[in-house]
Design an enzyme around this catalytic site. Structure first.
Site, PDB file in Angstrom:
ATOM      1  N   HIS A 242      -0.409   2.778  69.830  1.00 61.03           N
ATOM      2  CA  HIS A 242      -1.228   1.755  69.197  1.00 61.03           C
ATOM      3  C   HIS A 242      -2.711   1.985  69.503  1.00 61.03           C
ATOM      4  O   HIS A 242      -3.580   1.572  68.730  1.00 61.03           O
ATOM      5  CB  HIS A 242      -0.835   0.359  69.681  1.00 61.03           C
ATOM      6  CG  HIS A 242       0.499  -0.093  69.177  1.00 61.03           C
ATOM      7  ND1 HIS A 242       1.669   0.210  69.817  1.00 61.03           N
ATOM      8  CD2 HIS A 242       0.839  -0.823  68.087  1.00 61.03           C
ATOM      9  CE1 HIS A 242       2.686  -0.316  69.142  1.00 61.03           C
ATOM     10  NE2 HIS A 242       2.210  -0.944  68.095  1.00 61.03           N
ATOM     11  N   ASP A 314       5.461   5.556  61.291  1.00 63.58           N
ATOM     12  CA  ASP A 314       5.051   4.406  62.078  1.00 63.58           C
ATOM     13  C   ASP A 314       3.772   3.872  61.428  1.00 63.58           C
ATOM     14  O   ASP A 314       3.170   4.524  60.560  1.00 63.58           O
ATOM     15  CB  ASP A 314       4.810   4.822  63.530  1.00 63.58           C
ATOM     16  CG  ASP A 314       5.012   3.657  64.499  1.00 63.58           C
ATOM     17  OD1 ASP A 314       4.985   2.498  64.066  1.00 63.58           O
ATOM     18  OD2 ASP A 314       5.188   3.914  65.713  1.00 63.58           O
TER      19      ASP A 314
END
Length: 421
Positions: A242, A314
């Protein structure tokens, strides 16, 4: 315009003759020509492929739109959501905690999304989220929370994992949802890995296989597409993708012995969709993350491991990508690598930038029409398999759903039967 009717099962029967008439008899084949006794062999006709016919009839915008799975702002269907549906023909939406207030609001939101899409005659939507259990749980607070993968792994009871997967699938289906980004098939081989941690079923690939495959099958049994993740394995990383780009230095021999084992078993067991992680594996591809790598997606996952289903990136709006790549170019690279669904979970402008870049890449020949159609065919086949419908969910019985989840979780505490697990 492509309609929801296109999601019905392939094939059709010839119409019955009107009352009082007999069906026409098939014509007898003509006498063979040529030398005496030599039959003339006619080439067999290929059966009509309705999904491919459907893709051929789609506009470029409709095809590119099916590759996009995007996020929402807020808790209602706003102007951006309607643009995603009517202008960009988005393949689906992903919901996060910020999109879900309570059970009534979630049912209203999914119903409104389906109604908006149905009114435009679009291909039925994916409605997805991450419902792993434990700390990654997005469903309304009125529902009993599933246990973490680590808790399921410690119990090591595959039947309980299957029952919990079913219960999660039943919950999602009750709210009109049809895709779950779970189970996590990462092997938790690095104790310092906080991004995975208790999201993994364990440190032993065999344990991850025993629990994870049953969770996948439980979801599938309830007509919810399970997206196994994070290929080729996020379990031995120390950086959270992230915020940055994790690097895994293992060679292919080590990956085959540990990280890849659960994914290989998932493929053999009927996995429909695989999420590819934003991790760099220098010994496989030193240039780009796995999610953008043709060597990883096409070479390893599709060709070596034999996966023919849907490949999902993702979330492209993660530091591992945004700190190194133009977002649109990352989307183009992911498709060129062999990916199908581009997940853009946050930001209307981010999603439209990816759409525009992929469309332009097709127009300029950077991505061929044939490559684009491959992905759209895979996506529509999966939507047809799961019989997606843009129909509002019915009344949700949260008490019954909670009872099913609690009963499933009791299996984690049940004694082992005689003779083993």
């Amino acid at each position: 315009m492509i309609t929801a009717a296109g999601m019905e099962g392939c094939g059709s029967k010839a119409p019955a003759p009107p009352a009082g008439q007999t069906a026409p008899q098939p014509q007898q084949p003509a006498e063979p020509s040529g030398e005496a006794g030599q039959e003339q062999v006619q080439p067999a006709l290929k059966p009509r492929d309705e999904i491919r016919d459907q893709v051929e009839a789609m506009s470029l915008d409709e095809k590119v739109g099916q590759l996009l799975l995007v996020g929402l702002d807020g808790t209602v269907v706003d102007g951006h959501a309607r643009e995603w549906i009517h202008t960009y023909h988005a393949g689906g939406f992903i919901l996060f905690r910020d999109n879900i207030e309570n059970a009534a609001q979630l049912a209203q939101l999914t119903g409104d999304l389906k109604e908006a899409n149905r009114s435009g005659g679009g291909v039925p939507l994916w409605l997805s989220l991450d419902e792993e259990g434990g700390r990654v749980s997005r469903m309304p607070a009125e529902l009993a929370k599933p246990p973490s993968a680590a808790a399921v792994g410690r119990a090591d009871k595959p039947a309980a994992s299957l029952a919990i997967g079913r219960a999660v699938g039943r919950e999602l289906g009750a709210f009109g949802m049809n895709m779950n980004f779970a189970p996590v098939l990462d092997v938790f081989s690095n104790p310092g890995n906080t991004v995975i941690g208790d999201r993994a079923y364990g440190r032993d690939p065999a344990q991850v296989i025993r629990m994870g495959i049953q969770a996948m099958k439980g979801l599938q049994s309830q007509q919810v597409a399970a997206v196994v993740k994070h290929f080729p394995g996020h379990g031995d990383t120390s950086v959270d993708s992230h915020y940055g780009l994790p690097v895994v230095t293992h060679d292919l021999d080590r990956l085959r012995k540990v990280e890849l084992k659960p994914f290989a078993e998932a493929v053999r067991s009927g996995a429909d969709a695989v999420m590819v992680a934003h991790i760099l594996l220098p010994k496989l591809d030193a240039e780009v993350p796995a999610s953008l790598s043709r060597r990883v997606v096409t070479g390893l996952l599709r060709e070596e491991m034999g996966f023919s289903g849907v490949v999902v990136t993702d979330d492209l709006v993660m530091g591992a990508i945004t700190k190194r790549y133009d977002l649109g170019q990352a989307g183009v690279q992911a498709v060129a690598a062999g990916g199908d669904v581009l997940l853009v979970g946050h930001g209307y402008e981010a999603g439209t930038a990816v759409f525009s870049a992929v469309k332009r890449a097709v127009q300029e020949g950077v991505i061929t029409e044939a490559r684009l159609k491959e992905s759209v065919v895979r996506i529509l086949r999966l939507k047809a398999k799961y019989r997606l419908r843009d129909e509002r969910p019915g009344a949700v019985d949260t008490a019954a759903l909670n009872e099913e989840m609690k009963n499933a979780m009791k299996g984690l505490e049940a004694p082992l039967p005689a003779g083993g697990k």
